[in-house]
Design a protein around this motif. Sequence first.
Motif, PDB file in Angstrom:
ATOM      1  N   ALA A 176     -12.475  30.434  46.767  1.00 16.35           N
ATOM      2  CA  ALA A 176     -13.087  29.637  45.698  1.00 16.35           C
ATOM      3  C   ALA A 176     -12.166  28.486  45.293  1.00 16.35           C
ATOM      4  O   ALA A 176     -12.619  27.354  45.074  1.00 16.35           O
ATOM      5  CB  ALA A 176     -13.403  30.534  44.513  1.00 16.35           C
TER       6      ALA A 176
ATOM      7  N   GLU B 214     -24.908  31.094  43.616  1.00 16.15           N
ATOM      8  CA  GLU B 214     -25.990  31.680  42.814  1.00 16.15           C
ATOM      9  C   GLU B 214     -27.157  30.712  42.660  1.00 16.15           C
ATOM     10  O   GLU B 214     -28.320  31.106  42.693  1.00 16.15           O
ATOM     11  CB  GLU B 214     -25.432  32.046  41.424  1.00 16.15           C
ATOM     12  CG  GLU B 214     -25.911  33.387  40.901  1.00 16.15           C
ATOM     13  CD  GLU B 214     -25.170  33.748  39.616  1.00 16.15           C
ATOM     14  OE1 GLU B 214     -25.655  33.334  38.546  1.00 16.15           O
ATOM     15  OE2 GLU B 214     -24.119  34.394  39.705  1.00 16.15           O
TER      16      GLU B 214
ATOM     17  N   SER C 133     -18.208  26.300  39.885  1.00 16.88           N
ATOM     18  CA  SER C 133     -17.424  27.184  40.744  1.00 16.88           C
ATOM     19  C   SER C 133     -18.232  27.541  41.985  1.00 16.88           C
ATOM     20  O   SER C 133     -19.456  27.384  42.016  1.00 16.88           O
ATOM     21  CB  SER C 133     -17.060  28.464  39.988  1.00 16.88           C
ATOM     22  OG  SER C 133     -18.229  29.246  39.763  1.00 16.88           O
TER      23      SER C 133
ATOM     24  N   GLU D  71     -18.869  30.492  43.058  1.00 14.51           N
ATOM     25  CA  GLU D  71     -19.787  31.575  42.710  1.00 14.51           C
ATOM     26  C   GLU D  71     -21.063  31.033  42.062  1.00 14.51           C
ATOM     27  O   GLU D  71     -22.169  31.460  42.392  1.00 14.51           O
ATOM     28  CB  GLU D  71     -19.088  32.560  41.766  1.00 14.51           C
ATOM     29  CG  GLU D  71     -19.930  33.789  41.443  1.00 14.51           C
ATOM     30  CD  GLU D  71     -19.214  34.753  40.508  1.00 14.51           C
ATOM     31  OE1 GLU D  71     -19.810  35.791  40.174  1.00 14.51           O
ATOM     32  OE2 GLU D  71     -18.074  34.465  40.115  1.00 14.51           O
ATOM     33  N   GLN D  72     -20.920  30.067  41.167  1.00 13.77           N
ATOM     34  CA  GLN D  72     -22.089  29.476  40.508  1.00 13.77           C
ATOM     35  C   GLN D  72     -22.974  28.725  41.505  1.00 13.77           C
ATOM     36  O   GLN D  72     -24.200  28.815  41.456  1.00 13.77           O
ATOM     37  CB  GLN D  72     -21.626  28.528  39.394  1.00 13.77           C
ATOM     38  CG  GLN D  72     -21.022  29.235  38.179  1.00 13.77           C
ATOM     39  CD  GLN D  72     -20.414  28.243  37.199  1.00 13.77           C
ATOM     40  OE1 GLN D  72     -19.794  27.257  37.607  1.00 13.77           O
ATOM     41  NE2 GLN D  72     -20.583  28.502  35.910  1.00 13.77           N
TER      42      GLN D  72
ATOM     43  N   ARG E  28     -26.233  32.804  50.074  1.00 14.81           N
ATOM     44  CA  ARG E  28     -25.761  33.212  48.739  1.00 14.81           C
ATOM     45  C   ARG E  28     -24.572  34.160  48.856  1.00 14.81           C
ATOM     46  O   ARG E  28     -24.087  34.671  47.843  1.00 14.81           O
ATOM     47  CB  ARG E  28     -26.899  33.864  47.963  1.00 14.81           C
ATOM     48  CG  ARG E  28     -28.045  32.882  47.693  1.00 14.81           C
ATOM     49  CD  ARG E  28     -29.176  33.505  46.893  1.00 14.81           C
ATOM     50  NE  ARG E  28     -30.302  32.591  46.809  1.00 14.81           N
ATOM     51  CZ  ARG E  28     -30.466  31.674  45.853  1.00 14.81           C
ATOM     52  NH1 ARG E  28     -29.563  31.544  44.904  1.00 14.81           N
ATOM     53  NH2 ARG E  28     -31.529  30.888  45.850  1.00 14.81           N
TER      54      ARG E  28
END
Length: 622
Positions: A214, A232, A226, A228-229, A204
């Motif tokens: 990214a 997560e 993305s 980041e998503q 993560r």
Amino acid sequence: LPSCPVRVRADGPLGRLVLVRLRLEARTGLPDLDWHCSRVEVREDPQVQEFLCDRWLQPAEGDVELRSGKCELPLKLEKKTVPLEYSVYCTMHELKQLQLQQKLIRWRRFVDGAPQCVDVNSLAELGPNLSYSHKSPTPNVHYLKGFAGRTEAWASFAELEAVFAHIGHQNRTAGFVKAHWKEDWYFGYQCLNGCNPLMLHQTRLLPPNLSVTADMLRPFLSGGSSLEQELERGNVYLLDYEVLDGVPANVINGKQTYLCAPLCLLHLNRQGQLVPIAIQLQQSPGPQNPVFLPSDPGCDWLLAKIWVRCADFQCHQLASHYLRTHMLGELFCVATLRQLPEPHPLHQLLMPHVRTSLQINFQARMTLLAANGVFDKASGSGLEALPVLLSRASDRICYASLCVPEDLMQRGVDKLPQSHYAQDALRVWGALHRFVVSWVDLYYRGDDEVLQDSELQLWISDINAHSFNHSSGFPPTLRTKAEVSTFVTMVIFSCSALHASLNFSQLDFALWMPNAPASMCRPPPRVKGSLTEDDVVSFLPDVNSTCRILTALALLSQPAVDFVPLCHYKEVVFRDPAHRRLVEAVQADLAAISDDITQRNSQLELPYLYLSPGRVENSVAI
């Protein structure tokens, strides 16, 4: 062996016997043969006293003393309503036997920082009770041996395919590998279900030394998502071969070979496929260490994946296979022989799973891992790299990673629908754990008896003293029945199911050599966009080193004709009614798992067979 009872009549009443002393004497003019004794029964109607032996006797061994009774803990013996002299004598007898064992079975350091091994200089020193015969069908490697004199590189993929047509046409898995090895989905599939399913872990947080952004990765993620998503959501996974960073590469056929320590990022897409999305071949970022992407020219991306597979070969052979099954099996065997007397119930339970590790590991150290052996002559991690890699891998071992439920959960692969290794390992672990819990319950009434078992505590102390560093998380003591059950399950699983999954799969995934090259003949690329298919072939191992590796894997991947399946026991102690009930229960559990795996595999294009209990050997025997 056929049973041949020997009857001896006593001249008068024998009274209460504490022990029986046996001695095999060589007679002049007669063959000097070892004899196997199952047990001694002393019958005085209506009573029968049994003295278990279940071992070979040798004339040179002298007296062999057998204690009356079955498996027993030292504290239970002390609490029995028997004469004090009997209790004291049995205790002194066990102590004497252990002291003798500790003189015969000694520790030796094989590699600094790695688990220690048994101190012997020949197989004969192990004696008949720690030796075994392994009858495997001999694979036809005559064709491969015909390439022994070819020290040059492969001319083309077409030449490799011609050789594969001769050696791999009957191997269904190898044929599937050859057909799909270039495809990204299959690259990810092997991380879960190949011969080394222990490296992949969910992340993560991106490693700071992986030079990705990214924006760089957005084109390879599910539509509109993305980085980041995806991090997560737990959809990003990592292969990190940092243990190889700076490890010296071998010289093969007089030519320098090369190793790298890749970082490979993978993404779990909406189709449930795990696909690689970025590969950095060295640990330290920089302009001469580019990040390879699926959008790069085809040969660049393919070569980057081949480098990862080469790194995985080194880690599979030494860190996963040899260290986590062979070396650990020997560690547990030596500690058991030195610290747990034969009547101890855990000695009796563990020895069928660890005994064979002494012989097979000695043979490996004398051949595969020695000068002029396969690692010396054909692997990128040769004799100079071997101690470095084993020491580093040992330093990174943690106890939780050896316990299947914790390992799979911590790595985030326990719930992946395509992870057949994880599904099967969890079920086999569960069956073994229930068996061990029941065995432990037979002998320990409560946690206090675990703490009071001095032999058990000396056993775990000996393991700790000769294995890993203090940060490994290995329990310094065993305080509860639950801790004992988990630890013993870990020992049995490592020496049986884990070994089966790592060993008997290796030829299937390496027979098409570009999928698992044992070495690389050119250094990792520093730029992108300049490779052709012929360039890619020039990185691969030479012809003779390829065939030497495949010959070794063909021999190692053959199950024995007389192999003992998981939780099948020939030892006399398992015929005891209480033990037999537990064995029958675990065998029924394992049979149900085998049936379920067979049913699942019938629906799969590529079956996963290696943890089907009927195919799992009871110990590390090859």
